[in-house]
Design a protein around this motif. Structure first.
Motif, mmCIF file in Angstrom:
data_model
loop_
_atom_site.group_PDB
_atom_site.id
_atom_site.type_symbol
_atom_site.label_atom_id
_atom_site.label_comp_id
_atom_site.label_asym_id
_atom_site.label_seq_id
_atom_site.Cartn_x
_atom_site.Cartn_y
_atom_site.Cartn_z
ATOM 1 N N PRO A 93 -2.497 35.608 -9.257
ATOM 2 C CA PRO A 93 -2.894 34.256 -8.846
ATOM 3 C C PRO A 93 -4.365 33.954 -9.107
ATOM 4 C CG PRO A 93 -2.435 35.640 -6.933
ATOM 5 C CD PRO A 93 -1.948 36.374 -8.120
ATOM 6 N N ALA A 97 -5.115 30.832 -11.300
ATOM 7 C CA ALA A 97 -5.897 29.738 -10.724
ATOM 8 C C ALA A 97 -7.120 29.427 -11.583
ATOM 9 C CB ALA A 97 -6.327 30.086 -9.301
ATOM 10 N N GLN A 100 -5.949 27.428 -14.420
ATOM 11 C CA GLN A 100 -5.591 26.073 -13.999
ATOM 12 C C GLN A 100 -6.837 25.211 -13.808
ATOM 13 O OE1 GLN A 100 -3.291 27.396 -10.632
ATOM 14 N NE2 GLN A 100 -1.328 26.938 -11.638
ATOM 15 N N ALA A 109 -4.418 24.829 -8.899
ATOM 16 C CA ALA A 109 -5.156 26.053 -8.573
ATOM 17 C C ALA A 109 -5.234 26.247 -7.065
ATOM 18 C CB ALA A 109 -6.557 25.991 -9.172
ATOM 19 N N THR A 112 -1.924 27.521 -5.930
ATOM 20 C CA THR A 112 -1.726 28.914 -6.330
ATOM 21 C C THR A 112 -2.455 29.861 -5.386
ATOM 22 O OG1 THR A 112 -1.435 28.362 -8.663
ATOM 23 C CG2 THR A 112 -2.140 30.597 -8.163
ATOM 24 N N LEU A 113 -3.713 29.563 -5.089
ATOM 25 C CA LEU A 113 -4.498 30.434 -4.220
ATOM 26 C C LEU A 113 -4.026 30.363 -2.770
ATOM 27 C CD1 LEU A 113 -8.096 29.870 -5.658
ATOM 28 C CD2 LEU A 113 -6.560 31.804 -6.034
ATOM 29 N N LEU A 131 -10.704 29.797 -2.958
ATOM 30 C CA LEU A 131 -9.942 28.647 -2.473
ATOM 31 C C LEU A 131 -10.868 27.661 -1.779
ATOM 32 C CD1 LEU A 131 -7.343 27.127 -1.778
ATOM 33 C CD2 LEU A 131 -7.047 28.681 0.175
#
Length: 214
Positions: A93, A97, A100, A109, A112-113, A131
């Motif tokens: 991830p 990310a 992304q 992203a 995903t995170l 994140l």
């Protein structure tokens, strides 16, 4: 040699032979079991090594797909190749990310995170910081603060300051930046940027002697 000594040796020999006759099957069986266990352990280790090699190759292919911009194909490969377990559960991830974000899809992203935060405790703080940075950039400052939780490392405190600054809470931003500076070594290269952020939030960096600079 005395006769009684010869008799003792003969008696001891007979006892040994008798014990062998009575326990031969058990001894042979024990040896056989031990051999099977050793063989089985070796085969199991070979299997694990093969899986490690296979998974490593799949991760390399995943990164090739990411580098080529085939993000959906990369995601599908990660799911089918078992890359959602173990250390790869965090690496995948993070890589995805980053790609992304590079593709301009910040919301993807963030998603995903967000899904990967609990995957690996060792890399959890790294995922939380990345994140939080994306959430600050997206104007979702309260979510960024929630993502950071109670983390008190310098990196998390700096991002906390960024979130508070973006939300217009300058006093809280100054507190976070000051705490981040205190958590850093004096020779840390990121001190300069942190001091600039603190000044921009209306604060005054401490001097080398620990007193507030004038």
């Amino acid at each position: 040699m005395a006769v009684d000594e010869l008799l003792d040796e003969h008696e001891q020999g007979e006892r040994v032979r008798q014990w062998i006759r009575e326990n031969a099957l058990g001894v042979v069986g024990g040896i056989a079991v031990a051999l099977v266990l050793v063989y089985g352990w070796g085969r199991w280790q070979d299997h694990l090594q093969g899986k490690r090699i296979e998974t490593g190759a799949a991760y390399a292919t995943f990164n090739e797909r990411v580098a080529a911009g085939d993000l959906e194909e990369a995601r599908a490969l990660a799911g089918s190749a078992g890359l959602e377990e173990g250390v790869y559960a965090s690496l995948v991830p993070l890589d995805l990310a980053a790609a992304q974000v590079g593709a301009g899809d910040t919301e993807a992203a963030i998603a995903t995170l967000s899904d990967a935060r609990e995957a690996d405790p060792a890399l959890g703080p790294v995922i939380a910081r990345r994140l939080a940075v994306l959430l600050v950039d997206a104007g979702r400052t309260d979510e960024a603060l929630a993502a950071l939780g109670d983390a008190r490392d310098a990196g998390s405190l700096e991002i906390r300051g960024d979130a508070e600054r973006a939300a217009g809470r300058l006093e809280q931003a100054r507190e976070a930046y000051t705490a981040a500076l205190a958590a850093l070594d004096e020779a840390a290269p990121q001190r300069g940027l942190l001091q600039i952020k603190l000044i921009d939030a209306g604060g005054t960096p401490a001097g080398d002697d620990g007193e507030q600079a004038r």
